[in-house]
Each structure stands twice: as structure tokens, then as C-alpha cells.
Scaffold this active site. Structure first.
Site, PDB file in Angstrom:
ATOM      1  N   HIS A  24      -2.883   6.940   7.116  1.00  0.00           N
ATOM      2  CA  HIS A  24      -1.881   7.879   6.578  1.00  0.00           C
ATOM      3  C   HIS A  24      -2.544   9.178   6.122  1.00  0.00           C
ATOM      4  O   HIS A  24      -1.971  10.262   6.264  1.00  0.00           O
ATOM      5  CB  HIS A  24      -1.183   7.275   5.350  1.00  0.00           C
ATOM      6  CG  HIS A  24       0.063   6.492   5.664  1.00  0.00           C
ATOM      7  ND1 HIS A  24       1.132   7.051   6.312  1.00  0.00           N
ATOM      8  CD2 HIS A  24       0.413   5.211   5.385  1.00  0.00           C
ATOM      9  CE1 HIS A  24       2.093   6.132   6.437  1.00  0.00           C
ATOM     10  NE2 HIS A  24       1.682   5.006   5.883  1.00  0.00           N
ATOM     11  N   GLN A  46       2.927   9.928   1.463  1.00  0.00           N
ATOM     12  CA  GLN A  46       4.213   9.236   1.518  1.00  0.00           C
ATOM     13  C   GLN A  46       5.134   9.608   0.351  1.00  0.00           C
ATOM     14  O   GLN A  46       6.324   9.280   0.380  1.00  0.00           O
ATOM     15  CB  GLN A  46       4.021   7.711   1.543  1.00  0.00           C
ATOM     16  CG  GLN A  46       3.383   7.233   2.844  1.00  0.00           C
ATOM     17  CD  GLN A  46       3.278   5.724   2.859  1.00  0.00           C
ATOM     18  OE1 GLN A  46       2.336   5.145   2.327  1.00  0.00           O
ATOM     19  NE2 GLN A  46       4.282   5.071   3.446  1.00  0.00           N
ATOM     20  N   HIS A  71      -4.380   0.887   7.496  1.00  0.00           N
ATOM     21  CA  HIS A  71      -3.041   1.513   7.534  1.00  0.00           C
ATOM     22  C   HIS A  71      -2.970   2.688   6.548  1.00  0.00           C
ATOM     23  O   HIS A  71      -2.501   3.780   6.902  1.00  0.00           O
ATOM     24  CB  HIS A  71      -1.995   0.436   7.211  1.00  0.00           C
ATOM     25  CG  HIS A  71      -0.572   0.907   7.214  1.00  0.00           C
ATOM     26  ND1 HIS A  71       0.391   0.390   8.046  1.00  0.00           N
ATOM     27  CD2 HIS A  71       0.053   1.826   6.446  1.00  0.00           C
ATOM     28  CE1 HIS A  71       1.548   0.997   7.805  1.00  0.00           C
ATOM     29  NE2 HIS A  71       1.378   1.878   6.823  1.00  0.00           N
ATOM     30  N   GLU A  72      -3.449   2.458   5.323  1.00  0.00           N
ATOM     31  CA  GLU A  72      -3.337   3.505   4.289  1.00  0.00           C
ATOM     32  C   GLU A  72      -4.286   4.668   4.563  1.00  0.00           C
ATOM     33  O   GLU A  72      -3.920   5.833   4.386  1.00  0.00           O
ATOM     34  CB  GLU A  72      -3.581   2.926   2.893  1.00  0.00           C
ATOM     35  CG  GLU A  72      -2.590   1.841   2.479  1.00  0.00           C
ATOM     36  CD  GLU A  72      -1.131   2.196   2.717  1.00  0.00           C
ATOM     37  OE1 GLU A  72      -0.771   3.386   2.556  1.00  0.00           O
ATOM     38  OE2 GLU A  72      -0.348   1.315   3.091  1.00  0.00           O
ATOM     39  N   CYS A 106       6.033  -0.128   7.650  1.00  0.00           N
ATOM     40  CA  CYS A 106       5.600   1.008   6.836  1.00  0.00           C
ATOM     41  C   CYS A 106       6.792   1.482   6.009  1.00  0.00           C
ATOM     42  O   CYS A 106       7.903   1.591   6.532  1.00  0.00           O
ATOM     43  CB  CYS A 106       5.109   2.124   7.758  1.00  0.00           C
ATOM     44  SG  CYS A 106       4.630   3.625   6.884  1.00  0.00           S
ATOM     45  N   LEU A 107       6.541   1.776   4.743  1.00  0.00           N
ATOM     46  CA  LEU A 107       7.622   2.231   3.864  1.00  0.00           C
ATOM     47  C   LEU A 107       8.212   3.551   4.347  1.00  0.00           C
ATOM     48  O   LEU A 107       9.352   3.865   4.017  1.00  0.00           O
ATOM     49  CB  LEU A 107       7.105   2.384   2.425  1.00  0.00           C
ATOM     50  CG  LEU A 107       6.639   1.090   1.755  1.00  0.00           C
ATOM     51  CD1 LEU A 107       6.041   1.394   0.391  1.00  0.00           C
ATOM     52  CD2 LEU A 107       7.782   0.085   1.642  1.00  0.00           C
ATOM     53  N   GLY A 142       0.854  -1.185   0.000  1.00  0.00           N
ATOM     54  CA  GLY A 142       0.000   0.000   0.000  1.00  0.00           C
ATOM     55  C   GLY A 142       0.885   1.228   0.000  1.00  0.00           C
ATOM     56  O   GLY A 142       2.037   1.176   0.452  1.00  0.00           O
TER      57      GLY A 142
HETATM   58 ZN    ZN Z   1       2.650   3.193   5.852  1.00  0.00          ZN
END
Ligand code: ZN
Length: 214
Positions: free
Chosen positions: A172, A73, A168-169, A126-127, A68
Site C-alpha cells: 500500500h 487508506q 499487503h500493507e 482489502c478494506l 492491517g
Molecule cells: Zn489493503
């Protein structure tokens, strides 16, 4: 939240971002763009630019690799995210975590609400927080509403791992990182994750590190 007036218009910002081609740089935790929240998408990008932006998010998510990616991000404060999970994991992991394949989807202006009271706790990462993972208890099932990239209404129930991804997304887009919801005593480096916490469920980690599970 409104973009401060000294920012370039979002369309200009996205054009500049896409000019280099290829995967976009991913913003790391500590950058305020991950904390400010996002503007609802309301045509700030025309349909051609939106399509190019969504494609860039897709390419960036795959290259990372991740399951995701939310617009903040890559530094863009718009309420847009993409998800996709081929779920190439061992069978016992798939069964324990409900990690079923999730086809590519674009989430525009998403929000979620829990369906039922069941919660599940697993390690996630998480990226934007590279190198770390932590256990997060999340709703096992959520109803996601919003739109797709063509403006069509989205109203769908997600379960198990795909439910975790959409929570999660969407978080964000509200300026929330998974660490805000995590059991901090579970925080583990990628190296330790690979050495110790590859079990399908985090029960052993909970005992060894001293954090509760739902
Ligand atoms: Zn994330």
C-alpha cells in the site's frame, strides 16, 4: 513522492482528520491517494501527533475490522502502517494458512525482501476494496526492515500469514493494491466467498474458476 505544493502540510491534514475522533473514514480504490506512493516518515508529525495518528489507525483497523491498515487508506501519504491479527479462526484454517496471532505493531518506513523462494496462495481482501476477495500468491517468508513508532530500528523475519499481512500493507505504501498481484479469475464477492470458498486452501476454487496456484 513529494506532496504537491498546494496540499496542506501533512501535520495540518492529520490534525484535521483526527478532529472528529473515532474511527477514520477509509478511502476506497479509485482514489489516487492509494496509487501515488508515500513520503518516508521523517518527523513530518511531531511525536505527540504521531502517537495520536497511530492510535487512530489502530482504532480504525479494529472497527473495520481488519488485520492491517496503511496511512494512505485514510488519505495520508506517509510511509506508516499498523498490523494486528487476533487470528480467531478454526484450527484447520490456522494450520493450513499459518494464520497465527500477530500482536499490534506499528511499521514506519517498512520495506521487505523475500527469504527463500517458497510462495503461498490464499484468498485475501482489502478494506479499500470492500465486498471482494481474490487469491494472491505471496512470499511465504519475508525480511522486514524499517522502524517502529519510536524510531527504533526494525529488522525481523515474518512467516506465513503475518508475512502476507506485512507484504499487503507495505505494498500500500508503494501505491500497490493486492488486486495488482491477484489471480483475477479468482475474484469473488463476499457473498460467494461465504457460500463457496470457505475451505482452508483455495485448491477447489482454482479448479472451478480456472486459475493457477504456485
Ligand atoms: Zn489493503
Amino acid at each position: 513522492m513529494a506532496t504537491p505544493p498546494n496540499h496542506p502540510p501533512l501535520a495540518e491534514q492529520v490534525e484535521a482528520l483526527l478532529a472528529a475522533g473515532g474511527p477514520l473514514p477509509i478511502v476506497a480504490a479509485g482514489d489516487p491517494v492509494l496509487r501515488r506512493g508515500t513520503e518516508r516518515f521523517d518527523g513530518q508529525l511531531d511525536s505527540a501527533l504521531l502517537a495520536r495518528f497511530v492510535e487512530a489507525l489502530h482504532v480504525t483497523m479494529r472497527a473495520a475490522p481488519g488485520v492491517g491498515l496503511a496511512a494512505p487508506q485514510v488519505g495520508v501519504p506517509l510511509r506508516i502502517a499498523v498490523i494486528e491479527d487476533p487470528a480467531e479462526v478454526p484450527d484447520e484454517v490456522r494450520q493450513a494458512r499459518g494464520r497465527v496471532p500477530q500482536p499490534f505493531r506499528v511499521l514506519v518506513n517498512p520495506s521487505y525482501e523475500p527469504v527463500g523462494s517458497r510462495r503461498a496462495a490464499f484468498f485475501e481482501g482489502c478494506l479499500s476494496v470492500p465486498g471482494w476477495a481474490a487469491v494472491v500468491a505471496r512470499h511465504s517468508e519475508v525480511r522486514l526492515t524499517g522502524e517502529d513508532e519510536h524510531g527504533r530500528a526494525l529488522d525481523e523475519v515474518f512467516r506465513d500469514w503475518p508475512a502476507r499481512i506485512v507484504q499487503h500493507e507495505t505494498d500500500h505504501l508503494d501505491g500497490t493494491l493486492y488486486l495488482d498481484r491477484a489471480e483475477l479469475r479468482s475474484l469473488s464477492s463476499n457473498e460467494v466467498m461465504a457460500q463457496r470458498w470457505t475451505q482452508p486452501v483455495p485448491d477447489e476454487a482454482a479448479r472451478a474458476l480456472g486459475f493457477p496456484l504456485p
